[in-house]
Design a protein around this motif. Structure first.
Motif, PDB file in Angstrom:
ATOM      1  N   GLY A 121     -21.727  11.944  -8.202  1.00  0.00           N
ATOM      2  CA  GLY A 121     -21.303  13.082  -7.404  1.00  0.00           C
ATOM      3  C   GLY A 121     -20.563  12.675  -6.148  1.00  0.00           C
ATOM      4  N   THR A 122     -20.301  13.661  -5.308  1.00  0.00           N
ATOM      5  CA  THR A 122     -19.538  13.455  -4.086  1.00  0.00           C
ATOM      6  C   THR A 122     -20.423  13.608  -2.849  1.00  0.00           C
ATOM      7  OG1 THR A 122     -18.941  15.798  -4.039  1.00  0.00           O
ATOM      8  CG2 THR A 122     -17.401  14.293  -5.136  1.00  0.00           C
ATOM      9  N   VAL A 123     -19.885  13.166  -1.725  1.00  0.00           N
ATOM     10  CA  VAL A 123     -20.614  13.292  -0.460  1.00  0.00           C
ATOM     11  C   VAL A 123     -20.858  14.769  -0.132  1.00  0.00           C
ATOM     12  CG1 VAL A 123     -20.420  12.945   2.038  1.00  0.00           C
ATOM     13  CG2 VAL A 123     -19.829  11.086   0.460  1.00  0.00           C
ATOM     14  N   GLY A 124     -19.874  15.622  -0.402  1.00  0.00           N
ATOM     15  CA  GLY A 124     -20.021  17.037  -0.092  1.00  0.00           C
ATOM     16  C   GLY A 124     -21.100  17.728  -0.894  1.00  0.00           C
ATOM     17  N   ALA A 125     -21.391  17.211  -2.074  1.00  0.00           N
ATOM     18  CA  ALA A 125     -22.429  17.805  -2.913  1.00  0.00           C
ATOM     19  C   ALA A 125     -23.829  17.331  -2.530  1.00  0.00           C
ATOM     20  CB  ALA A 125     -22.168  17.471  -4.380  1.00  0.00           C
ATOM     21  N   ALA A 126     -23.921  16.208  -1.820  1.00  0.00           N
ATOM     22  CA  ALA A 126     -25.224  15.619  -1.500  1.00  0.00           C
ATOM     23  C   ALA A 126     -26.136  16.560  -0.719  1.00  0.00           C
ATOM     24  CB  ALA A 126     -25.027  14.296  -0.755  1.00  0.00           C
ATOM     25  N   PRO A 127     -25.642  17.266   0.313  1.00  0.00           N
ATOM     26  CA  PRO A 127     -26.542  18.181   1.029  1.00  0.00           C
ATOM     27  C   PRO A 127     -26.951  19.397   0.201  1.00  0.00           C
ATOM     28  CG  PRO A 127     -24.638  17.591   2.375  1.00  0.00           C
ATOM     29  CD  PRO A 127     -24.346  17.154   0.979  1.00  0.00           C
ATOM     30  N   ILE A 128     -26.092  19.849  -0.681  1.00  0.00           N
ATOM     31  CA  ILE A 128     -26.412  21.028  -1.483  1.00  0.00           C
ATOM     32  C   ILE A 128     -27.670  20.777  -2.297  1.00  0.00           C
ATOM     33  CG2 ILE A 128     -25.603  22.542  -3.346  1.00  0.00           C
ATOM     34  CD1 ILE A 128     -22.739  21.931  -2.391  1.00  0.00           C
ATOM     35  N   MET A 138     -31.903  12.630   0.959  1.00  0.00           N
ATOM     36  CA  MET A 138     -30.757  12.665   1.858  1.00  0.00           C
ATOM     37  C   MET A 138     -31.118  13.228   3.228  1.00  0.00           C
ATOM     38  SD  MET A 138     -27.572  15.019   2.224  1.00  0.00           S
ATOM     39  CE  MET A 138     -28.832  15.896   3.127  1.00  0.00           C
ATOM     40  N   GLN A 139     -32.012  14.226   3.260  1.00  0.00           N
ATOM     41  CA  GLN A 139     -32.384  14.838   4.528  1.00  0.00           C
ATOM     42  C   GLN A 139     -33.018  13.834   5.492  1.00  0.00           C
ATOM     43  OE1 GLN A 139     -35.623  17.662   4.622  1.00  0.00           O
ATOM     44  NE2 GLN A 139     -36.497  16.858   2.719  1.00  0.00           N
TER      45      GLN A 139
END
Length: 342
Positions: A121-128, A138-139
């Motif tokens: 996946g991507t960095v932008g998807a990691a928080p989702i 990740m948190q």
């Protein structure tokens, strides 16, 4: 209209989702600048069109026809924002590949993300998804993010509290779903660094190689090797990684299951509840290596569903439902799906 000159209709998405489902988008836009998002917002017809934010396509199961404007986030960039005695603050754009970003931090001598190596996946998807693996979520290292708000047309900054992180969950799956488009994410990598070696697989791998005091890079290498041995390569076998969340049950429920199933795999949580290994539950139901139509359960890891060739979103949904039904009937435990069905 210049910023929307690359907008395309009836766009094929098979190569943009790791399950390899031959879906098509009603409209598609590759986003390489926030200016394009503002242009979509300023167009009344596009703003009213349902949206699907797409990163690496590793956490979605697409229907054959996606009746939406698919925004593929391709923003690039990585940088060290700040470096002090307590932490190093690093930032990556939403379109950066997650694993390549982890390797970039290690190459710059920055520790803290190594346990999350090789997550697709991507960095932008990691928080989702609040991605996590091998004792780290990740948190735990999240600082803040920048997002575009399709309600106001403005860019906003969100801190950890605003994101409402939970186990494989965040506000971006709920109130902000397809409203907030993540543009960049910042991570606070703590000093001094402490190795996270709570998982037996990781300890065993490092011990076998004589790494009694492993470096961040050695931990990353170990996790990469372990994941590669357990999980199929999406480039060869379509999949979305771990398909089900590990269910959390009360201590009483865990004890009652343990009486009947002495080999039950469980891990106590800080709340006193227990997290059960979803893969073990599925395996006990006899699903490992089996298939239903063109979708199947991976023979090396029952937690992973795979595309056996030509599977549709409906095929994957039917298999997931069958697995959930069997686990519920045998153990009285509800399995939740990790990927999003679109």
């Amino acid at each position: 209209m210049t910023n929307l000159s690359t907008l395309q209709a009836d766009y094929p998405l098979q190569n943009l989702n790791t399950f390899g489902i031959a879906a098509r988008a009603r409209q598609f836009l590759q986003v390489e600048s926030p200016v394009q998002l503002r242009a979509v917002f300023d167009d009344p017809a596009l703003r009213a069109t349902p949206r699907l934010i797409l990163g690496g396509g590793s956490n979605v199961v697409l229907s054959d026809q996606v009746d939406a404007l698919v925004l593929q986030m391709c923003l690039k960039g990585r940088r060290i924002v700040d470096n002090n005695d307590q932490r190093v603050l690093v930032e990556a754009a939403a379109g950066e590949n997650w694993h390549e970003f982890v390797l970039w931090t290690l190459q710059h001598g920055l520790a803290g993300l190594e346990n999350l190596s090789l997550i697709p996946g991507t960095v932008g998807a990691a928080p989702i998804q609040n991605i996590g693996a091998y004792g780290l979520e990740m948190q735990d290292v999240f600082d803040s993010l920048t997002a575009f708000d399709f309600m106001t047309g403005e860019m906003v900054q969100l801190d950890k509290a605003a994101c409402r992180f939970a186990y494989r969950d965040s506000i971006f799956k709920h109130d902000y779903k397809d409203r907030m488009v993540i543009l960049a994410v910042r991570f606070a990598l703590p000093k001094p660094w402490q190795a996270r070696l709570a998982y037996a697989d990781v300890e065993r791998y490092l011990s076998q190689r004589g790494a009694s005091d492993p470096s961040p890079a050695e931990i990353s290498d170990a996790i990469i090797a372990i994941r590669q041995a357990k999980l199929p390569d999406p480039a060869k076998t379509g999949n979305a990684g771990s398909f089900f969340k590990n269910p959390v049950v009360s201590g009483a429920k865990r004890d009652s299951l343990l009486e009947v199933y002495p080999t039950l795999v469980s891990h106590v949580q800080g709340t006193g509840d227990y997290k059960l290994a979803a893969g073990w539950l599925i395996d006990q139901c006899g699903w490992k290596g089996k298939h239903l139509g063109r979708a199947g359960v991976y023979e090396k890891q029952a937690l992973v569903l795979v595309n056996r060739g030509g599977a549709s979103g409906a095929d994957v949904r039917a298999l997931a439902s069958a697995v959930q039904a069997d686990v519920l009937a045998k153990f009285g435990v509800v399995l939740e799906v990790e990927p999003v069905f679109v």
